[in-house]
Design an enzyme around this catalytic site. Structure first.
Site, PDB file in Angstrom:
ATOM      1  N   SER A 121       0.833  -1.200   0.000  1.00  0.00           N
ATOM      2  CA  SER A 121       0.000   0.000   0.000  1.00  0.00           C
ATOM      3  C   SER A 121       0.875   1.261   0.000  1.00  0.00           C
ATOM      4  CB  SER A 121      -0.964  -0.044   1.189  1.00  0.00           C
ATOM      5  OG  SER A 121      -1.995   0.909   1.056  1.00  0.00           O
ATOM      6  N   ASP A 171      -9.773  -5.008  -4.488  1.00  0.00           N
ATOM      7  CA  ASP A 171      -9.216  -3.988  -3.597  1.00  0.00           C
ATOM      8  C   ASP A 171     -10.098  -2.739  -3.651  1.00  0.00           C
ATOM      9  OD1 ASP A 171      -7.639  -2.069  -2.260  1.00  0.00           O
ATOM     10  OD2 ASP A 171      -5.793  -3.013  -2.929  1.00  0.00           O
ATOM     11  N   HIS A 203      -7.767  -5.608  -0.180  1.00  0.00           N
ATOM     12  CA  HIS A 203      -6.561  -4.824   0.121  1.00  0.00           C
ATOM     13  C   HIS A 203      -5.732  -5.575   1.162  1.00  0.00           C
ATOM     14  CE1 HIS A 203      -4.259  -1.146  -0.056  1.00  0.00           C
ATOM     15  NE2 HIS A 203      -4.272  -1.034   1.268  1.00  0.00           N
TER      16      HIS A 203
END
Length: 222
Positions: A121, A171, A203
């Site tokens: 991320s 995601d 995610h």
């Protein structure tokens, strides 16, 4: 009057080489927004069998989250979540990460040819930002569920470092179209990039992603 304040150096959980000998590779794992190094150091444990001579470290990002009472950290603030904010933030955070990488490599008597950066991320943004711009190309860059900040600013990038991007189709934090955007920009810049968009994954990093990452790192260090 100019301030001489500088932030403390980065640090976080570490794993020594499983072989028991000196490190021959260094894998640096960069966590996502609101987490810390402990959140991802288990990736290193999962890969130790394939990389027995590698040292692993998962540094805590330099800034605490605002109003966060439970220790969450950030590489840079995310208030607007706009492309411009990503570029400005990643550029600002790059210096402290580069200092950390230089210091860790020096301690282990290694250079960037023995370095891999892994990010999730916001940590994937930092993997791209720092890894693509190192003076000596790292062995590998591995980005999970992230995006490429400043895709239009890659015209001057020249690196032989291979890149792997792994993203979940489902995601809802960093949508999967960012994988295609990163692949296109990196390919146009002459970077060798492989991508995997995993069905049914949100995610996060699942076992499929860990296996893909381990194989990629093992090959890169051969």
């Amino acid at each position: 009057m100019t301030s001489s304040f500088s932030p403390p150096p980065l640090d976080g959980p570490r794993l020594s080489p499983r072989s028991g000998g000196p490190a021959r590779q260094l894998v640096v794992i960069l966590h996502g927004y609101g987490a810390d190094g402990a959140d991802l150091i288990d990736l290193g444990r999962a890969w130790q069998g394939q990389l027995p001579d590698a040292a692993f470290v998962a540094p805590n990002a330099p800034e605490p989250l605002p109003f966060e009472a439970f220790g969450g950290r950030q590489w840079f603030p995310l208030s607007e979540r706009s492309p411009q904010e990503y570029v400005i933030g990643a550029e600002a955070a790059q210096a402290s990460l580069d200092r950390f990488l230089d210091a860790e490599l020096s301690k282990l008597r290694l250079d960037d040819s023995s370095l891999a950066l892994v990010g999730f991320s916001q940590g994937a943004m930092m993997t791209f930002q720092a890894g693509l711009r190192r003076k000596m190309p790292p062995a590998a860059l591995l980005a999970y569920s992230g995006l490429l900040p400043g895709a239009a600013q890659l015209k001057t990038i020249q690196t032989a470092t291979p890149v792997l991007i792994v993203h979940g189709e489902d995601d809802d934090v960093v949508p999967a179209y960012h994988l295609d955007a990163a692949r296109t920009a990196l390919t146009q810049a002459g970077v060798s990039v492989d991508t995997h968009c995993l069905a049914g994954l949100g995610h996060s990093i699942d076992e499929r992603g860990m296996v893909l990452g381990g194989r990629f790192l093992e090959k890169a260090f051969q």
